[in-house]
Design a protein around this motif. Structure first.
Motif, short mmCIF file in Angstrom:
data_model
loop_
_atom_site.label_atom_id
_atom_site.label_comp_id
_atom_site.label_asym_id
_atom_site.label_seq_id
_atom_site.Cartn_x
_atom_site.Cartn_y
_atom_site.Cartn_z
N ILE A 46 -7.29 -4.68 39.14
CA ILE A 46 -7.07 -4.87 40.58
C ILE A 46 -8.39 -4.76 41.34
O ILE A 46 -8.66 -5.54 42.27
N TYR B 109 0.07 -11.51 41.70
CA TYR B 109 0.27 -10.94 40.36
C TYR B 109 1.56 -11.45 39.74
O TYR B 109 2.51 -11.81 40.43
N TYR C 292 -5.25 -13.70 40.04
CA TYR C 292 -4.02 -13.07 39.56
C TYR C 292 -4.34 -11.87 38.67
O TYR C 292 -5.28 -11.91 37.85
N THR C 293 -3.56 -10.81 38.82
CA THR C 293 -3.58 -9.70 37.89
C THR C 293 -2.19 -9.55 37.28
O THR C 293 -1.23 -10.18 37.73
N GLN D 84 -5.20 -1.51 34.31
CA GLN D 84 -4.62 -2.25 35.42
C GLN D 84 -5.31 -1.92 36.74
O GLN D 84 -5.56 -2.80 37.57
N SER E 133 1.40 -8.11 36.15
CA SER E 133 2.50 -7.26 36.61
C SER E 133 3.79 -7.78 35.98
O SER E 133 3.95 -8.98 35.78
#
Length: 416
Positions: free
Chosen positions: A334, A357, A281-282, A330, A284
């Motif tokens: 990614i 995300y 997960y990133t 960010q 957002s």
């Protein structure tokens, strides 16, 4: 809360209309015997007017903002028992309400007032050792000048060093050496964050009643050990014991140890036991899907276990350069997530659409590329069995180390 909300946003037009009222109120406060001794007859200089203020933060950071009618010259020093930062100002009339600077989070108490002829002070007391990370005055056009003070947790050794400079330090002499910083070397530091801990057990396995906090710490230690063995790399564990850490504290600790990457390890549980595999997960503001949104909501509840309020950063103190930093960070996050997925493919089972995300609080460091890795799901019996297998754990950790080195390689080759 109402007073704090009213202090969040002031337009320039509003300031021009309300400032005379603040000035009258502030002068009354400044001349009141309950606030300070009466000014001497030969005191010709008019006091500064502090007409608006705001204190925000959590258990790891705090920001104090004070608006003045004129540019304030100030100095500062540290005190202990309890840990305090003392901001010394010229004679100042404080015209804002106590609600605007109500103590919270890291800050246990705040006091302000006239402390002698031509002198006023703001004293910020903290629950533990602290450091000043920002101290500046910003010109706000017709609205006057804004004093911005940022504070953060500090280790005891650094705080003792700051105390050694007990004398007043002019604001112009504030420099980043006041801030904790690791010694310069070529090591690439990865902060490894074992999710949950202490009273926050995290998910519980369906078959063996495995605790998520134990799984994440086991994997974090193994990852740190493997990474340490790679020349040019260093690791930092946000926790190396069964202790509770708030989400913001994890990020602040990583920052203070000079982390180049932040990787948070988790092993969550879902209402759908058939779902299995690793997920990356990133961050957002908008979740990629319902699963990601639900996981982020559940992980963000960690602070509520200890009654910690979410950090509040008012819009008017957000810096444009900071926003640009966030965007660049960010992009790097990614890239790291893509490397992890690539390293796992064909080796470690992945969920469908493995890079997702959502708004995970623990990924909100504006200056450190960050990912959250769900190693697997404790709600799935096969995932739980794999996560308890030391051989499988070492295989995943090897793939994770490979992903980190892949991520760094293009960066190193691009350096002049």
């Amino acid at each position: 809360m109402r007073g704090r909300r009213q202090g969040l946003v002031f337009t320039r037009l509003t300031m021009l209309v309300l400032r005379p009222l603040f000035v009258v109120l502030a002068l009354v406060c400044a001349l009141s015997p309950s606030v300070s001794a009466r000014a001497s007859d030969d005191d010709a200089a008019a006091p500064l007017i502090a007409y608006n203020a705001l204190l925000v933060g959590d258990d790891a950071r705090a920001r104090l903002v004070v608006d003045f009618d004129r540019k304030p010259e100030f100095s500062y020093h540290y005190l202990k028992d309890p840990a305090r930062v003392v901001i010394t100002l010229p004679a100042t009339a404080f015209g804002f309400s106590d609600d605007a600077v109500e103590a919270r989070g890291l800050i246990s108490d705040i006091r302000y007032g006239v402390t002698g002829p031509g002198q006023s002070r703001i004293v910020l007391s903290a629950r533990e050792p602290i450091q000043m990370t920002l101290a500046e005055v910003r010109e706000e056009g017709d609205a006057g000048f804004r004093l911005v003070i940022d504070l953060a947790i500090a280790d005891s050794a650094l705080f003792e060093k700051l105390l050694a400079g007990r004398q007043e330090t002019p604001a112009a002499a504030f420099a980043r050496q006041d801030v904790a910083a690791p010694e310069e070397d070529d090591s690439f530091v990865v902060a490894i964050d074992a999710g949950h801990g202490g009273i926050d057990t995290g998910a519980i396995g369906e078959d063996s009643q495995t605790l998520e906090k134990d799984i994440t710490l086991d994997f974090a230690r193994a990852f740190a050990q493997k990474l340490q063995a790679v020349p040019g790399y260093d690791s930092y564990l946000t926790r190396d014991a069964d202790i509770y850490l708030s989400l913001t504290r994890r990020v602040e600790l990583a920052r203070q140890h000079g982390a180049d990457l932040f990787i948070s390890l988790h092993a969550d549980s879902l209402n759908q036991p058939d779902i299995s595999g690793a997920t990356v997960y990133t961050l957002s503001d908008r979740a990629s899907d319902r699963l990601a949104a639900a996981l982020a909501e559940r992980e963000n509840l960690s602070n509520e276990i200890m009654g910690i309020e979410a950090s509040v950063e008012p819009e008017e103190v957000t810096d444009i350069l900071l926003d640009l930093t966030r965007r660049e960070t960010q992009s790097f996050s990614i890239s790291l997530a893509d490397q992890v997925v690539a390293a796992f493919e064909g080796q470690i089972s992945l969920i469908n659409n493995p890079h997702r995300y959502a708004g995970f609080m623990v990924l909100r460091a504006p200056d450190i590329p960050s990912i959250l890795l769900e190693i697997g799901f404790l709600s799935n019996p096969e995932d739980e069995k794999r996560m308890l297998d030391p051989v499988w754990r070492d295989k995943l950790v090897d793939r994770l180390v490979d992903a980190v080195t892949r991520y760094r390689s293009p960066m190193v080759s691009a350096m002049p």
